[in-house]
Design an enzyme around this catalytic site. Structure first.
Site, PDB file in Angstrom:
ATOM      1  N   LEU A 196      -5.735  -2.336  -1.655  1.00  0.00           N
ATOM      2  CA  LEU A 196      -5.251  -2.026   0.267  1.00  0.00           C
ATOM      3  C   LEU A 196      -5.993  -3.597   0.872  1.00  0.00           C
ATOM      4  CD1 LEU A 196      -6.577   0.818   2.383  1.00  0.00           C
ATOM      5  CD2 LEU A 196      -6.508  -1.971   3.358  1.00  0.00           C
TER       6      LEU A 196
ATOM      7  N   GLN B 100       2.417  -2.623   5.629  1.00  0.00           N
ATOM      8  CA  GLN B 100       2.408  -1.118   6.058  1.00  0.00           C
ATOM      9  C   GLN B 100       3.003  -1.238   7.311  1.00  0.00           C
ATOM     10  OE1 GLN B 100      -0.684   1.760   5.202  1.00  0.00           O
ATOM     11  NE2 GLN B 100       0.263   2.395   3.960  1.00  0.00           N
TER      12      GLN B 100
ATOM     13  N   GLU C 260      -4.648  -6.867   3.188  1.00  0.00           N
ATOM     14  CA  GLU C 260      -3.138  -7.667   3.474  1.00  0.00           C
ATOM     15  C   GLU C 260      -3.108  -9.144   3.136  1.00  0.00           C
ATOM     16  OE1 GLU C 260      -4.386  -5.043   5.350  1.00  0.00           O
ATOM     17  OE2 GLU C 260      -2.558  -3.924   5.306  1.00  0.00           O
TER      18      GLU C 260
ATOM     19  N   TYR D 261      -1.762  -4.342  11.103  1.00  0.00           N
ATOM     20  CA  TYR D 261      -2.027  -5.468   9.899  1.00  0.00           C
ATOM     21  C   TYR D 261      -1.371  -6.123   9.342  1.00  0.00           C
ATOM     22  CZ  TYR D 261      -3.534  -0.948  10.852  1.00  0.00           C
ATOM     23  OH  TYR D 261      -3.802   0.946  11.145  1.00  0.00           O
TER      24      TYR D 261
ATOM     25  N   GLU E  64       0.819  -1.116   0.128  1.00  0.00           N
ATOM     26  CA  GLU E  64      -0.063   0.006  -0.168  1.00  0.00           C
ATOM     27  C   GLU E  64       1.233   0.892   0.214  1.00  0.00           C
ATOM     28  OE1 GLU E  64      -2.689  -1.062   3.494  1.00  0.00           O
ATOM     29  OE2 GLU E  64      -3.112  -3.185   2.876  1.00  0.00           O
TER      30      GLU E  64
ATOM     31  N   HIS F 127      -0.737   1.633  15.073  1.00  0.00           N
ATOM     32  CA  HIS F 127       0.577   2.514  14.576  1.00  0.00           C
ATOM     33  C   HIS F 127       2.106   2.365  15.339  1.00  0.00           C
ATOM     34  CE1 HIS F 127      -2.431   4.698  13.048  1.00  0.00           C
ATOM     35  NE2 HIS F 127      -1.690   4.123  11.718  1.00  0.00           N
TER      36      HIS F 127
END
Ligand SMILES: Cc1ncc(C[n+]2csc(CCOP(=O)(O)OP(=O)(O)O)c2C)c(N)n1
Ligand SMILES: [Mg+2]
Length: 757
Positions: A475, A499, A477, A503, A446, A548
């Site tokens: 998008l 990313q 995975e 994910y 991505e 994140h």
């Protein structure tokens, strides 16, 4: 028609649930047939009345159907004697032999477990192969089984391009689509494909499986591809028997769901009737091959003899219903075609039926005498092949000077001639180098192309190597990792990007269940070498929250055969990447390159502006040995800190304070390789340590730190004072709260103080 159990049941078939009834039904049906036979076709090439199938084709398909059926019956009998270890059969699905007949043995096939007919038919495509013996060896879990070496009952064959599948339904659809895309992408790249350029990928599955998220992902990605007019020659074959174990598929659901799906061209064929179905299967195959569009073949089947030998349908299904299903046995229809067309007499048909039964039983008895897997080393031999010398030589191979000069834009721009740089830049340089070295590498994910990824780590790659080698995906995975397997299947070297670590978990099965298991289940005949880049781990100054900053390495730790490397600085990243690509090239391995996001831009170590975390770029020729860590403070024994990733610069800073506070000389060991942990290396480092700290930014439970402690204790060094500084078993919160759940420098200093106290 067959409401009562007919007699006599052959002695060896007794006690077999409905299998014995289906078996007897066939003979009874043939004996009782009193229709009118046509005049036998004059030539084997003569087409049967009302069909696209010729006489030879019918005979061979019939034989494939009978082989499949008798393998099922044999398995039920020999299971009771503990000579066979699998009884999920193909009965009612034997018509899938048509798909095999109409495709080529070089069309990669990803098959449903009810593919006995398909396999028997595909075996005809190469001389000297015996579907009966090969299948019997697989049922018997003999190590001579050519598909998996006795590890798995699976349809598979290297020469026939049947890649063995796991038992996780639908998990093979993404890689089948990926292979179809790869055939086209490889051709456009000028890559020498191992199969003809106009090959298609064949992928079969059941009607219930079609609902699975992993299947839906592949249908969507196929349609997404076709919508952009990009080729994706995959033939999805949905073998619709109307049921999944005991749950009925709503009547008409498959047709309703797929007949009008934009981007997926729908065909229907009657898989219960060779004469009627053949032409329709042919149309679907030809459509897929010539248009290169994703094609959905809805193949009517039924399921007789239960889901598996252990499924006593009689206990949960009415006898009337069972008899109705059994009356629709495709073998009865084939028998009728043989008799009506005059191709066979009743006696010939019965003799053929019995001779194939005898052949299957004889093969099974022979298979039972063949060797089994006898030692642990034999069992795990194909799991994680590793040729250290070859990998080291390949990683250090530096014979592509001209290509790298071009990639970097001239001699003077070569990265080793630049000043020291931070991690993100050196990963970017290393990727440029790897792309120059291996023309077969592809990088995708991505946002990786024009933007160069969220953190610009892949910036410039698309410009340097073109959109065929560096591209954005949809998008998804699961599809990214499915595509990676597809590219690997045709000899390309994929470097997919996930990313964020959070994910990866979302699509984990594509690595855990599929990619990492292929060498094991195919006895290392098939591999899907790849390097998966995953950005992850915490410490982004509280930015971004859990998704994140995910620090669960645990999810990667227990994937058998996987290698995980985690560099903490730029030069290590470059030399590690070289080793991982070499490992893929030489030994076909799957690896994860875990990139600590918070260190991407880190430049300083102790004080602002000291540039202590910048490194020179190691020129090609240097590579990091698999399993080897990096030691800071060689020979310092007062305190040894084992760590990795963000823990490395944190521990170096903490070590300074600890040295000041306690006068200890500290050694910091960056493990670098997290899976598998190099236990002997850990023990060597622990042997001279007076005290030990483990700094693990991952989770408390089942994290890397547990592995380090286990290695130390099992190595006999458990009596040394040691402590672990580790993350908490929680999700990572936003902002400053994040630092309460992951270790900080002061936690390391405090733990050392406890050791001192
Ligand atoms: C991911 C996953 N979930 C559940 C199962 C258990 N399971 C095996 S076969 C099956 C039913 C599949 O039905 P269908 O796709 O219609 O194939 P059929 O057996 O009818 O040919 C289920 C639920 C599995 N193997 N994998
Ligand atoms: Mg089904």
């Amino acid at each position: 028609m067959f409401a009562t159990v007919p007699n006599p049941i052959p002695a060896r078939m007794k006690g077999l649930n409905r299998a014995e009834i289906c078996d007897v039904n066939f003979s009874e049906f043939v004996k009782a047939w009193n229709g009118q036979a046509d005049v036998r076709p004059a030539a084997e090439e003569a087409v049967l009345a009302g069909s696209a199938l010729d006489a030879r084709g019918f005979r061979e398909l019939l034989e494939s159907q009978l082989i499949s059926r008798h393998l099922d019956l044999m398995a039920r009998v020999l299971r009771l004697q503990n000579k066979v270890f699998y009884t999920i059969g193909s009965s009612g699905h034997e018509g899938n032999a048509m798909v095999a007949r109409l495709t080529r043995h070089t069309d990669p096939a990803f098959l449903h477990y009810r593919s006995g007919g398909f396999m028997a038919e595909r075996f005809r495509k190469l001389p000297g192969m015996d579907p009966v013996m090969d299948s019997a060896l697989s049922f018997a879990a003999s190590k001579d089984d050519p598909a998996s070496g006795g590890r798995h009952k699976v349809w598979g064959s290297k020469p026939l391009w049947v890649l063995p599948q796991t038992s996780t339904i639908a998990s093979h659809l993404p890689k089948a689509l990926g292979t179809a895309i790869a055939i086209e992408a490889g051709r456009r790249l000028g890559h020498a494909l191992p199969i003809p350029d106009d090959s298609i990928a064949v992928c079969s599955f059941g009607d219930a499986s079609a609902n699975h998220a992993t299947a839906q992902t592949a249908f969507n990605a196929a349609a997404w591809t076709a919508y952009q007019k990009l080729p994706a020659p995959v033939l999805f074959v949905c073998e619709d028997n109307g049921i999944g174990i005991s749950v009925k598929t709503p009547s008409g659901w498959i047709g309703n769901r797929f007949r009008h799906m934009d981007g997926l061209d729908y065909f229907y064929a009657d898989g219960l009737d060779l004469a009627a179905g053949y032409g329709d299967v042919q149309r679907a195959v030809e459509h897929c091959r010539t248009t290169r569009r994703p094609t959905f073949l809805h193949l009517r089947t039924n399921r007789i003899m239960g889901h598996a030998g252990t499924d006593f349908e009689i206990e949960w299904r009415s006898i009337d219903e069972l008899c109705r299903v059994e009356a629709g046995d495709p073998l009865l229809r084939s028998a009728a075609i043989a008799l009506e067309s005059g191709l066979m007499s009743k006696d010939e048909l019965l003799a053929l039926y019995e001779s194939i039964r005898d052949r299957c039983f004889a093969a099974a008895e022979e298979a039972d005498r063949r060797p089994k897997l006898e030692s642990l080393s034999e069992v795990v031999a194909p799991l994680a092949p590793y040729s250290p010398d070859k990998v080291a030589a390949e990683a250090a191979r530096a014979d592509y000077d001209a290509r790298r000069v071009e990639a970097f834009g001239g001699e003077r721009k070569l990265p080793e001639r630049q000043p020291p740089r931070h991690l993100a830049i050196q990963i970017n340089n290393a990727l440029h180098d790897i792309f120059a070295k291996y023309p077969e590498t592809l990088l995708f994910g991505e946002d990786v192309a024009q933007k160069g990824g969220v953190y610009t780590v892949t910036k410039g790659l698309q410009k340097a190597f073109g959109p065929r080698r560096v591209f954005n995906t949809l998008l998804d995975e699961t599809m990214i990792l499915g595509m990676a397997q597809g590219f690997a299947n045709v000899g390309l070297l994929p470097i997919p990007e996930i990313q964020y670590l959070a994910y990866f978990h979302n699509a984990c099965d594509q690595i855990r269940g599929e990619a990492a298991s292929l060498q094991f289940f195919s006895n290392n005949q098939y591999a899907n070498p790849m390097v998966v880049r995953i950005a992850g781990l915490g410490y982004q100054r509280g930015f971004g929250g859990h998704f994140h900053n995910d620090n669960s390495i645990t999810a990667l730790r227990d994937i058998p055969g996987l290698v995980v490397g985690c560099p903490s600085r730029g030069d290590d990243a470059a030399t590690m990447l070289r080793t991982l690509t070499a490992l893929a090239r030489v030994d076909g391995r799957v690896s994860v390159f875990l990139e600590p996001i918070a260190l991407y831009m880190a430049k300083d170590l102790y004080e602002a502006g000291d540039g202590g975390w910048l490194t020179d770029y190691p020129p090609p020729g240097e590579a990091m040995p698999l399993g080897e860590g990096r030691v800071y403070g060689e020979g310092h024994d007062d305190l040894v800190i084992f760590t990795y990733g963000n823990g490395v610069p944190m521990s170096l800073r903490a070590a300074r304070e600890i040295e000041r506070a306690h006068g200890w000389k500290c050694r910091v060991v960056d493990l670098r390789w997290l899976v598998p942990l190099n236990e002997s290396y850990i023990r060597e480092q622990a042997a001279s340590a007076r005290r030990i700290l483990i700094v693990d930014e991952g989770r408390h439970s089942a994290g890397v730190g547990e592995g380090v402690i286990t290695a130390i204790i099992e190595g006999g060094f458990g009596a040394r004072p040691f402590k672990r500084v580790v993350g908490v078993d929680t999700y990572t919160p936003l902002a400053g709260a994040a630092f309460m759940v992951i270790p900080g420098e002061q936690d390391i200093v405090a733990a050392a103080a406890e050791l001192a106290g």
